[in-house]
Design a protein around this motif. Sequence first.
Motif, PDB file in Angstrom:
ATOM      1  N   GLU A 117      39.224  51.703  50.449  1.00 10.23           N
ATOM      2  CA  GLU A 117      38.470  51.894  49.201  1.00 10.23           C
ATOM      3  C   GLU A 117      39.038  53.047  48.387  1.00 10.23           C
ATOM      4  O   GLU A 117      39.123  52.992  47.160  1.00 10.23           O
ATOM      5  CB  GLU A 117      36.998  52.129  49.525  1.00 10.23           C
ATOM      6  N   GLU A 118      39.430  54.120  49.093  1.00  9.18           N
ATOM      7  CA  GLU A 118      40.035  55.249  48.388  1.00  9.18           C
ATOM      8  C   GLU A 118      41.359  54.852  47.728  1.00  9.18           C
ATOM      9  O   GLU A 118      41.620  55.184  46.557  1.00  9.18           O
ATOM     10  CB  GLU A 118      40.253  56.389  49.380  1.00  9.18           C
ATOM     11  N   TYR A 147      42.237  51.808  46.907  1.00 13.64           N
ATOM     12  CA  TYR A 147      41.922  50.832  45.845  1.00 13.64           C
ATOM     13  C   TYR A 147      41.553  51.539  44.548  1.00 13.64           C
ATOM     14  O   TYR A 147      41.997  51.145  43.462  1.00 13.64           O
ATOM     15  CB  TYR A 147      40.785  49.931  46.325  1.00 13.64           C
ATOM     16  N   ASN A 148      40.760  52.586  44.634  1.00 13.07           N
ATOM     17  CA  ASN A 148      40.402  53.339  43.423  1.00 13.07           C
ATOM     18  C   ASN A 148      41.633  53.992  42.798  1.00 13.07           C
ATOM     19  O   ASN A 148      41.774  54.018  41.562  1.00 13.07           O
ATOM     20  CB  ASN A 148      39.354  54.401  43.763  1.00 13.07           C
ATOM     21  N   CYS A 191      43.609  51.259  40.967  1.00 10.90           N
ATOM     22  CA  CYS A 191      42.993  50.918  39.676  1.00 10.90           C
ATOM     23  C   CYS A 191      43.283  51.994  38.630  1.00 10.90           C
ATOM     24  O   CYS A 191      43.588  51.693  37.468  1.00 10.90           O
ATOM     25  CB  CYS A 191      41.493  50.730  39.850  1.00 10.90           C
ATOM     26  N   ASP A 192      43.196  53.253  39.038  1.00 10.65           N
ATOM     27  CA  ASP A 192      43.466  54.336  38.092  1.00 10.65           C
ATOM     28  C   ASP A 192      44.917  54.299  37.614  1.00 10.65           C
ATOM     29  O   ASP A 192      45.210  54.487  36.426  1.00 10.65           O
ATOM     30  CB  ASP A 192      43.164  55.681  38.753  1.00 10.65           C
TER      31      ASP A 192
END
Length: 381
Positions: free
Chosen positions: A258-259, A261-262, A265-266
Amino acid sequence: MSSTPKKRPKSKHNSYSKNSSLNSILEPPQSLFPSKGEFLRLITVLAIASAVALSCNYFLTFFTSTSKPFCDSNLDPIDSFSDSCEPCPSNGKCYEGKLECIYGYRRHGKLCIEDRDIDETAKKLSESVEAGLCEAYAQVLCYGTGTVWVRENDIWNYLDRHNLMQNVGSDHTTYVYMKRRAMETIAKLLETRANLHGLHEFKCPDALAEHYKPLTCRFRELVSKHSLIIMLICAGLIGCAVLFLKVRQRMYISARAEELYNQVCDMLEENALGSKNVDGEGESWVVASWLRDHLLLPRERKDPQLWKKVEELVQDDSRVDRYPKLVKGESKVVWEWQGSLSSSGRRKKGEGIELKSNEGINTNINQSSRTLKTEPKTLIF
């Protein structure tokens, strides 16, 4: 008519005086009974007299009894209970009214009791022999090496060499008596048998030898006796440990994915925003393998499950477009941001995210895009 004379009534005063004189005659005088103080003094005198009488009787009996001679040991038991002499006590010899205790006993009043020093020495000797035999037998039970049966002559020789016997000195009687007492105690504690030559042999009992086994031997026997239960417990513990590690690894991969993935996206949003600000010369897509090598640590690249989890999260995100593309003559999977850029800018401004680390990858992307300006954007399946 003759007149009868009238009786004079008795006066009350005369009757009262008669009654009082009668009572004074019947009642004892007050001086007949002692007073309270005289009664207490009388009790005290009687108690002192009783104590003196009992003490005199005790001392008289004691001195009278001790003055009696002892009956000779060779007398008939019936004659020894006569009033003229005291019976000879056990463990004693009496001759001509005198008492002499046998060796190993000492006189205490009219009795013969054991000598504590000799008794303690004999007890220590027997304990030493017991420890030696039981330790040797325990070695046999544990490792199969050692001595089981020991001859009586060997024990006598061991007692002769013992340090306690060296302290006895030159008193031969005490020396022999201590050894005899020690052997009597050993015979009561240990198992005995007669060998083929008729000699006595001693062995430590099995129950007693259990207390002399080493800790390693006891542990090995415990494991051997309960091996099935121990194996089941170990298997359960190992299974729980493996399950715990798997759950922990899965939770770590989920949180780390999840980390990442963020961050992906950024970076995709930043790259799309940068491509709009360079007069259309930049590319809005990013090669997925470049992102992987840029974001993952070297030790994390060895675990394919982590990046696979990131790809699943990206695949479920409708804002990211995934398609293959020919980059420098090789087919690569690229990711391109299709979401809103204004919301991206507001989030970066509010959270204060710095994307300096992405400048290197963006530079590579821009350089590769310049070389591919003449190539058509075809889909390669």
